[in-house]
Write an enzyme that holds these catalytic residues in place. Structure first.
Site, short mmCIF file in Angstrom:
data_model
loop_
_atom_site.label_atom_id
_atom_site.label_comp_id
_atom_site.label_asym_id
_atom_site.label_seq_id
_atom_site.Cartn_x
_atom_site.Cartn_y
_atom_site.Cartn_z
N TYR A 137 0.79 -1.21 -0.19
CA TYR A 137 -0.10 0.00 0.20
C TYR A 137 0.93 1.37 0.09
CZ TYR A 137 -4.15 2.89 0.59
OH TYR A 137 -5.22 3.64 0.46
N ARG A 190 -7.44 11.13 -9.00
CA ARG A 190 -6.87 11.76 -8.02
C ARG A 190 -6.17 10.63 -7.24
NH1 ARG A 190 -6.26 12.72 -2.88
NH2 ARG A 190 -8.26 11.22 -2.61
N LYS A 208 -6.15 -2.00 -1.61
CA LYS A 208 -7.20 -1.55 -0.40
C LYS A 208 -7.81 -3.04 -0.05
CE LYS A 208 -7.58 2.91 0.52
NZ LYS A 208 -7.52 3.77 1.53
N GLU A 280 -12.85 5.68 -4.00
CA GLU A 280 -11.56 5.68 -3.76
C GLU A 280 -10.88 6.59 -4.64
OE1 GLU A 280 -8.96 5.57 -1.09
OE2 GLU A 280 -10.48 4.02 -0.75
N ASP A 281 -10.32 7.69 -4.08
CA ASP A 281 -9.49 8.46 -5.32
C ASP A 281 -10.00 9.27 -6.63
OD1 ASP A 281 -7.50 8.09 -3.54
OD2 ASP A 281 -6.02 6.87 -4.62
N ASP A 303 -13.43 6.57 1.42
CA ASP A 303 -12.46 6.54 2.33
C ASP A 303 -11.63 7.98 2.50
OD1 ASP A 303 -10.83 4.94 4.16
OD2 ASP A 303 -9.15 4.74 2.77
N ASP A 304 -11.48 8.57 1.31
CA ASP A 304 -10.54 9.93 1.36
C ASP A 304 -11.35 10.94 2.34
OD1 ASP A 304 -8.69 9.03 -0.74
OD2 ASP A 304 -10.49 8.89 -2.08
N ASN A 445 -0.11 11.67 1.27
CA ASN A 445 0.67 10.68 0.63
C ASN A 445 0.90 10.94 -0.77
OD1 ASN A 445 0.70 9.09 2.67
ND2 ASN A 445 -1.60 8.48 2.77
#
Length: 589
Positions: A137, A190, A208, A280-281, A303-304, A445
């Site tokens: 990850y 992203r 994930k 996600e993203d 999650d973000d 990150n």
């Protein structure tokens, strides 16, 4: 002339001389004669024995097959004669992984293992979780996504592109597993702090979901990684012959919304009401809209926005033990006002409001955000995106972060900007001059995007900072003392959170479930951890931590009437532990 095969079906009998070579096997299906003009049917008969068994990652045990199993499953001669245990295999593999100096090579070796021997992959990951988590990850997965086209070997997960518009339900049916419980989906716009990586963002859902299994115990067969490909605005990828996605600019507006709506409808139709979809993203403009649109009709989680918020809130609750006071005594300043920043800010406000019975609008006044144009203040309200507006407070405009610190005097500084090295020496020193123990969280990150390093935070604050980051940093020695930086990693929250939703049959995500997850994580920090300056527990206990988070989330879900698995288990922690997938090998008949 025709010949009968497979118990009744017939195929044309082919002339031996035309299709065999040197006494080889006759080409019954005419494959050797096939060409672009003469087509061939890809026949396959699958039996979990012999050569086939060794190439099935779910059942393969490599050299751990016993003598009895080798005899029963036609493996004799296909393996060297030695029989070794899974523990010995783990020892051998960790030595093999450690030989690689380049993190991406370690990542590729781990992905190769996952394709060969699923249980051994998860056993290795769990036994060496602190060492291998940064490999499978963040931060290594970021580089893997950037180079996904060139390292792509096996298709992992499901790719749904604009080409599939109008038949997404049919495409979902192509996935071999039918009992799916959790989907992690991205559109690659992203990826971490790396921007638009298009179809190559698949590394994120794959990574994930491997953590859902390793850390949360959700069965790998129940997990489905999905990438939605609507194109990319990354010119480098569009001109790269190895790029694996659609080679045109991103589709937006109505066409994008229609594709996502078809996807969400098909997912629910195919997998039912209790399928968990984790976004996600996605870029800010889509992430907030998608969460808002589907949170009342689907079991969705971003999650973000929500996972990051939950893990950061847990760290802040734990940090109160080190700095004293409660959440209302602290003032928060964020650098970054996107998904993560506003998500964390809102969850802090919700928790504070809940603990003090103070109206949410009143609590928000203690939380300030800085974006690319400076401090978010009420004079900017008209030009702000909707998710920033609640944070526009009365204050004169301030453009520099260090000036905002000196004027607002926050006790907590949180970085979610995606911009590396933005917590400069001046910034950290300003926090240290205003606070005995400044709380500094550099959350962006991967490591290259972190607002500051652990060494910078401890050195510039003269060893007084309580520091945590998004990506891992090594311990730091300063003034004769060793400081162990915490990692505010979403991997603490989402695997246990997802397990809690699944085991209780929850049908919607309520904000109180996120607060329950935060409180459960904070409660797992021991006095020994606090003595080291840590505000998160070590990952070595992650399964125990996940079980407590799952139990707390499930308990809150039952309390709110959102759980459908009845009756409620008496001991939710034991039930969570008993629900977890274990990667130990099974004995075969």
């Amino acid at each position: 002339m025709e010949k009968e095969i497979n118990g009744g079906s017939t195929v044309a009998d082919v002339d031996d001389n035309a299709t065999s070579c040197g006494g080889g096997v006759r080409d019954v299906y005419g494959e050797d004669k096939a060409s672009e003009d003469r087509l061939v049917t890809p026949w396959s008969v699958s039996v979990a024995s012999g050569y086939t068994l060794l190439r099935d990652p779910r059942f393969n045990k490599g050299l751990a097959f016993t003598e009895k199993e080798r005899d029963a499953h036609y493996l004799s001669g296909l393996l060297p004669p030695i029989v070794i245990s899974q523990e010995t295999q783990v020892k051998k593999l960790i030595q093999h992984i450690r030989q690689y100096e380049v993190p991406l090579h370690k990542y590729m070796a781990m992905m190769d293992l996952q394709e060969r021997n699923e249980r051994l992959f998860y056993k290795l990951l769990l036994d060496h979780v602190e060492e291998l988590l940064p490999v499978v990850y963040t931060p290594t997965v970021g580089e893997a996504c950037q180079k996904y086209g060139s390292i792509f070997m096996h298709p992992q997960g499901l790719y749904i592109s604009l080409k599939e518009k109008g038949r997404i339900l049919e495409v979902l049916g192509n996935w071999p597993e039918k009992n799916i419980q959790v989907i992690v989906v991205t559109d690659g716009e992203r990826i971490l702090g790396l921007g638009d990586l298009g179809c190559q963002g698949m590394g994120i859902p794959v990574g994930k979901l491997s953590l859902y299994t390793a850390l949360g115990g959700v069965r790998p067969s129940s997990c489905l990684p999905i990438t939605i490909d609507v194109g990319t605005n990354n010119e480098k990828l569009l001109n790269d012959e190895l790029y694996i996605g659609l080679k045109h600019r991103r589709v937006t507006g109505q066409e994008y919304a229609e594709l996502l709506n078809e996807f969400m409808t098909a997912v629910k139709q195919n997998y039912g009401e209790k399928i968990l979809v984790q976004f996600e993203d996605f870029a800010n403009h889509n992430a907030f809209d998608l969460l808002e649109k589907y949170r009342s009709t689907h079991l969705v989680f971003n999650d973000d926005i929500q996972g990051t918020a939950s893990v950061v809130l847990a760290g802040l609750i734990a940090a109160l033990k080190l700095v004293g006071g409660n959440l209302t005594d602290h003032r928060f300043l964020f650098l970054g006002a996107g998904e993560a920043g506003t998500g964390i800010a809102e969850l802090i406000a919700l928790e504070t409001s809940k603990r003090t019975n103070t109206p949410l609008d009143e609590v928000r006044k203690n939380i300030w955000l800085v974006d690319s144009k400076g401090l978010i203040v009420s004079s900017r309200k008209e030009s702000l995106q909707h998710f920033k507006k609640p944070w526009a407070h009365e204050h004169e405009p301030v453009t520099e972060l260090v000036d905002a610190i000196n004027q607002i005097k926050p006790t907590v500084l949180i970085g979610t900007s995606g911009q590396g090295r933005t917590f400069t020496k001046d910034v950290v020193e300003a926090m240290a001059s205003n606070n005995e123990k400044p709380i500094i969280l550099a959350l962006s990150n991967p490591t290259s995007q972190s607002e500051c390093t652990a060494e910078e935070a401890y050195t510039w604050s003269e060893g007084r900072a309580i520091f945590a980051s998004g990506s891992p940093f090594a311990p730091v020695e300063f003034d004769g003392k060793v400081f162990v930086p915490g990692q505010a990693n979403n991997a603490y929250i989402f695997p246990g959170f997802g397990l809690g939703l699944i085991m209780s049959g929850t049908i919607r995500v309520h904000d109180d479930l996120l607060l329950a997850a935060s409180e459960a994580l904070a409660s797992q920090v021991s006095q020994e951890d606090y003595d080291k300056g840590l505000i998160y527990p070590p990952f070595t206990n992650i399964r125990k931590i996940s079980a407590h988070i799952a139990a707390n989330v499930a308990a809150k879900s039952y309390e709110l009437g959102l759980a459908t698995r009845l009756p409620q288990p008496k001991d939710l922690v034991k039930f969570a532990e008993g629900s977890m997938y274990t990667p130990a090998y099974r004995c075969y008949r």
